[in-house]
Design a protein around this motif. Structure first.
Motif, PDB file in Angstrom:
ATOM      1  N   LEU A  34       0.853  -1.180   0.000  1.00 37.86           N
ATOM      2  CA  LEU A  34       0.000   0.000   0.000  1.00 37.86           C
ATOM      3  C   LEU A  34       0.895   1.238   0.000  1.00 37.86           C
ATOM      4  O   LEU A  34       1.735   1.402   0.893  1.00 37.86           O
ATOM      5  CB  LEU A  34      -0.904  -0.001   1.236  1.00 37.86           C
ATOM      6  CG  LEU A  34      -1.837   1.191   1.422  1.00 37.86           C
ATOM      7  CD1 LEU A  34      -2.853   1.285   0.281  1.00 37.86           C
ATOM      8  CD2 LEU A  34      -2.560   1.089   2.770  1.00 37.86           C
ATOM      9  N   VAL A  35       0.722   2.090  -1.002  1.00 33.45           N
ATOM     10  CA  VAL A  35       1.589   3.262  -1.188  1.00 33.45           C
ATOM     11  C   VAL A  35       0.738   4.523  -1.064  1.00 33.45           C
ATOM     12  O   VAL A  35      -0.287   4.663  -1.750  1.00 33.45           O
ATOM     13  CB  VAL A  35       2.285   3.221  -2.567  1.00 33.45           C
ATOM     14  CG1 VAL A  35       3.153   4.460  -2.766  1.00 33.45           C
ATOM     15  CG2 VAL A  35       3.110   1.947  -2.711  1.00 33.45           C
ATOM     16  N   GLU A  36       1.167   5.440  -0.216  1.00 28.95           N
ATOM     17  CA  GLU A  36       0.454   6.703  -0.008  1.00 28.95           C
ATOM     18  C   GLU A  36       1.459   7.848  -0.003  1.00 28.95           C
ATOM     19  O   GLU A  36       2.435   7.828   0.748  1.00 28.95           O
ATOM     20  CB  GLU A  36      -0.314   6.665   1.312  1.00 28.95           C
ATOM     21  CG  GLU A  36      -0.875   7.995   1.781  1.00 28.95           C
ATOM     22  CD  GLU A  36      -1.790   8.665   0.763  1.00 28.95           C
ATOM     23  OE1 GLU A  36      -1.547   9.866   0.462  1.00 28.95           O
ATOM     24  OE2 GLU A  36      -2.717   8.003   0.257  1.00 28.95           O
ATOM     25  N   ARG A  37       1.211   8.855  -0.850  1.00 26.28           N
ATOM     26  CA  ARG A  37       2.175   9.955  -0.984  1.00 26.28           C
ATOM     27  C   ARG A  37       2.200  10.858   0.248  1.00 26.28           C
ATOM     28  O   ARG A  37       3.210  11.515   0.507  1.00 26.28           O
ATOM     29  CB  ARG A  37       1.879  10.770  -2.231  1.00 26.28           C
ATOM     30  CG  ARG A  37       0.543  11.464  -2.236  1.00 26.28           C
ATOM     31  CD  ARG A  37       0.296  12.162  -3.580  1.00 26.28           C
ATOM     32  NE  ARG A  37      -1.009  12.813  -3.644  1.00 26.28           N
ATOM     33  CZ  ARG A  37      -1.228  14.059  -3.236  1.00 26.28           C
ATOM     34  NH1 ARG A  37      -0.253  14.769  -2.720  1.00 26.28           N
ATOM     35  NH2 ARG A  37      -2.434  14.579  -3.310  1.00 26.28           N
ATOM     36  N   ASN A  38       1.115  10.927   1.010  1.00 24.11           N
ATOM     37  CA  ASN A  38       1.105  11.741   2.222  1.00 24.11           C
ATOM     38  C   ASN A  38       1.743  10.976   3.383  1.00 24.11           C
ATOM     39  O   ASN A  38       1.761   9.740   3.403  1.00 24.11           O
ATOM     40  CB  ASN A  38      -0.323  12.144   2.589  1.00 24.11           C
ATOM     41  CG  ASN A  38      -0.923  13.086   1.554  1.00 24.11           C
ATOM     42  OD1 ASN A  38      -0.304  14.083   1.181  1.00 24.11           O
ATOM     43  ND2 ASN A  38      -2.117  12.758   1.067  1.00 24.11           N
ATOM     44  N   ALA A  39       2.230  11.732   4.356  1.00 19.66           N
ATOM     45  CA  ALA A  39       2.941  11.105   5.463  1.00 19.66           C
ATOM     46  C   ALA A  39       2.024  10.358   6.405  1.00 19.66           C
ATOM     47  O   ALA A  39       2.469   9.490   7.160  1.00 19.66           O
ATOM     48  CB  ALA A  39       3.727  12.167   6.243  1.00 19.66           C
ATOM     49  N   THR A  40       0.723  10.644   6.361  1.00 18.70           N
ATOM     50  CA  THR A  40      -0.227   9.990   7.252  1.00 18.70           C
ATOM     51  C   THR A  40      -1.593   9.970   6.582  1.00 18.70           C
ATOM     52  O   THR A  40      -1.761  10.465   5.459  1.00 18.70           O
ATOM     53  CB  THR A  40      -0.293  10.731   8.600  1.00 18.70           C
ATOM     54  OG1 THR A  40      -1.156  10.018   9.486  1.00 18.70           O
ATOM     55  CG2 THR A  40      -0.811  12.153   8.416  1.00 18.70           C
ATOM     56  N   THR A  41      -2.561   9.386   7.241  1.00 11.03           N
ATOM     57  CA  THR A  41      -3.930   9.416   6.742  1.00 11.03           C
ATOM     58  C   THR A  41      -4.471  10.841   6.894  1.00 11.03           C
ATOM     59  O   THR A  41      -3.869  11.690   7.566  1.00 11.03           O
ATOM     60  CB  THR A  41      -4.808   8.426   7.519  1.00 11.03           C
ATOM     61  OG1 THR A  41      -4.663   8.664   8.923  1.00 11.03           O
ATOM     62  CG2 THR A  41      -4.396   6.992   7.223  1.00 11.03           C
ATOM     63  N   VAL A  42      -5.633  11.125   6.298  1.00 18.34           N
ATOM     64  CA  VAL A  42      -6.164  12.490   6.325  1.00 18.34           C
ATOM     65  C   VAL A  42      -6.442  12.929   7.756  1.00 18.34           C
ATOM     66  O   VAL A  42      -6.852  12.130   8.599  1.00 18.34           O
ATOM     67  CB  VAL A  42      -7.442  12.633   5.472  1.00 18.34           C
ATOM     68  CG1 VAL A  42      -7.190  12.267   4.033  1.00 18.34           C
ATOM     69  CG2 VAL A  42      -8.589  11.835   6.043  1.00 18.34           C
ATOM     70  N   GLN A  43      -6.240  14.189   8.019  1.00 18.05           N
ATOM     71  CA  GLN A  43      -6.454  14.745   9.346  1.00 18.05           C
ATOM     72  C   GLN A  43      -7.621  15.731   9.375  1.00 18.05           C
ATOM     73  O   GLN A  43      -7.903  16.330  10.412  1.00 18.05           O
ATOM     74  CB  GLN A  43      -5.180  15.437   9.822  1.00 18.05           C
ATOM     75  CG  GLN A  43      -3.979  14.507   9.878  1.00 18.05           C
ATOM     76  CD  GLN A  43      -4.197  13.337  10.801  1.00 18.05           C
ATOM     77  OE1 GLN A  43      -4.441  13.508  11.996  1.00 18.05           O
ATOM     78  NE2 GLN A  43      -4.111  12.123  10.269  1.00 18.05           N
TER      79      GLN A  43
END
Length: 547
Positions: A34-43
């Motif tokens: 699983l690849v996500e460009r942001n450092a974390t999930t949405v805040q």
């Protein structure tokens, strides 16, 4: 650059759709990157409504109890006219009480909370690897696999390969962009201001819809004293006009917000009704907003994406395991596309009610709803949300049984509460699991014993008999027996299938019904529609990081 690693499935984007897909695949024993460009999930709050079908998908992912701890379950919607002599009239009320799929029809949630729960749940699976702060640079595919170029948060380059790639990376999807494909449909001129409040005390339990052509407004409940307000921008107004603090304060005051509440987020958005012309490109797939965008009025954007994830997850697993051939994956878009357009049309119709074009249009629409309230069946059609198109596939991985509108083939099976022989109660899916199931309702397990055993064993099908409430459970070798706690929608749906068995897919949709003597032929027809059984992959390749 690190040495290339191989994964059965790579998922780009760790929003609610990508996280759901990774959890479903992990529970099915499939390795995932699983690849996500942001450092974390949405805040920040985005989607705010999760429906019963999505909660059932959370059940399949094994996280529903955790998710339910963070939602306000079972809210409704009240529709009001513009003020007349300082008073609004409620002309429609939507408060569904049924739970055909085991959960309340409408539920309020916080997207940051849900995403955090789903991310934490990935820790259950040794074969699922999540890389936050990484982005997809490019990819290429051949007949055997997909090769990905990734970049880490510190500029580290990585090359990985996978059997299948799924783009869950939103409306600006890099996965879709690399295919040279754009979403098709309409981007509307209408703009809406979203205001998310925290610590809002004087809240109501339901959504309130103020159907005033001068300034339509929707206010939605949320967990933990949160509430969302949405206001339509009028012609000639700019984003800055509505975002101005004095305008925000006035709009909230005029629509009942708590003056002491904290404004967490304010943003102006346009709504879209757009769908990608293709969702599959060889070994590459699109899901969620990467494949389709839905107007917000029916609350079905995220929920539609979760349906994508559940439809695709079991099919990828079945092909990777070698139970079914790779042509099965062609059925993903064929099954999902029609229902997406149904949800788009539903949202547009609801938008017309919320934002009438003129005073005459408002009077006619609202008068019609008031008239419906006089006749109980029409009133309940609205109140119980029977206007929402139920998911139904007319083509795909299924074999029609000729029962017409009464047929369950292509439909999501209702989910009752059942009782086991030891007295424990649970929802039916806890017995079925995420596998193929041959299921019958009645007192005689004979319908489960007649279909050809060999063909069903190829699919790893479990045999389950559901007996009516108050009926003794028979003892039948190789058959799991449970009793209904309450029949309800399940009993009514199963009524045309006396003496027959249903073949359920791992996503709990009905693939076929089997009568005496024809079971083997029906199952063989299903397997043939998927291109036959594929050669099973070595077990090592089903785990992330395999050779």
């Amino acid at each position: 650059m690190e040495a290339a690693r191989h994964y059965p499935v790579a998922v780009i984007g760790a929003g609610p759709i990508g996280l759901t897909l990774a959890n479903l695949l992990g529970r099915l024993g499939v390795g995932v990157l699983l690849v996500e460009r942001n450092a974390t999930t949405v805040q920040e709050p985005r989607a705010v409504s999760i429906d019963d079908e999505s909660l059932r998908a959370m059940q399949a992912a094994g996280v529903v109890e955790t998710v339910l701890g963070g939602v306000v379950a079972g809210y409704g919607s009240h529709y009001y006219t513009r003020p007349v002599a300082g008073r609004r009239i409620r002309f429609a009320r939507v408060e569904p009480t049924g739970r055909p799929y085991g959960y309340p029809r409408r539920n309020a949630f916080r997207q940051p909370v849900l995403e955090g729960q789903l991310r934490d749940a990935l820790g259950r699976f040794s074969g699922v690897e999540a890389r936050f702060g990484w982005r997809l640079l490019d990819y290429a595919q051949d007949a055997a696999r997909v090769s990905l170029s990734l970049e880490g948060p510190d500029g580290t380059a990585a090359a990985v390969t996978c059997d299948y790639l799924v783009g869950c990376d939103g409306a600006a999807s890099r996965v879709r962009e690399a295919q040279g494909v754009a979403l098709e449909g309409t981007t509307f001129d209408e703009r809406w201001l979203i205001l998310d409040l925290e610590n809002n005390e004087n809240t109501t339990a339901h959504t309130e819809v103020f159907c005033d052509r001068r300034r339509p407004c929707i206010t939605l409940p949320g967990p933990d004293r949160t509430r969302r307000f949405e206001f339509k921008l009028l012609p000639g107004e700019t984003d800055e006009d509505l975002l101005a603090p004095e305008m925000v304060e006035r709009l909230l005051r005029d629509h009942g917000a708590d003056r002491r509440a904290t404004l967490r987020r304010k943003v102006v958005y346009r709504f879209h009704a757009r769908v990608a012309p293709r969702w599959r490109f060889g070994r590459v797939f699109l899901a969620g907003d990467a494949a389709h965008l839905t107007p917000p009025f029916a609350g079905q954007g995220m929920n539609s994406g979760i349906r994508d994830a559940q439809n695709l997850a079991w099919k990828l697993a079945a092909v990777l395991e070698g139970r079914l051939g790779p042509a099965l994956l062609d059925s993903y878009e064929r099954e999902r596309r029609d229902h997406i357009w149904q949800m788009v049309r539903l949202a547009l119709r609801m938008g017309q009610v919320m934002a009438p074009r003129s005073r005459l249009h408002a009077a006619l629409t609202q008068g019609a709803f008031l008239a419906l309230n006089i006749w109980p069946p029409a009133r309940d059609y609205v109140a119980q949300m029977r206007y929402k198109p139920p998911p139904r596939f007319h083509e795909g991985f299924l074999v029609p049984d000729g029962l017409g509108r009464a047929s369950l083939v292509g439909r999501l099976l209702p989910q009752p509460r059942v009782r086991l022989a030891d007295g424990r109660e649970m929802l039916l899916d806890e017995v079925l699991g995420n596998r193929f199931v041959l299921l019958a309702r009645g007192e005689d397990p004979g319908a489960l014993m007649r279909p050809d055993r060999g063909a069903l064993e190829r699919l790893g099908a479990l045999r389950v008999l559901v007996v009516p409430s108050g009926t003794a459970m028979p003892v039948a070798g190789g058959v799991a027996c449970v009793a209904e706690v309450e029949g309800g929608p399940f009993a009514a749906a199963m009524a045309p299938y006396a003496g027959r068995a249903l073949l359920l897919r791992p996503d709990h949709y009905v693939a076929a019904s089997l009568a005496s003597g024809d079971g083997g032929a029906v199952v063989e027809a299903l397997v043939a529609s998927a291109g036959g059984a594929a050669p099973a992959l070595p077990a090592a390749t089903l785990a992330a990081g395999g050779a």
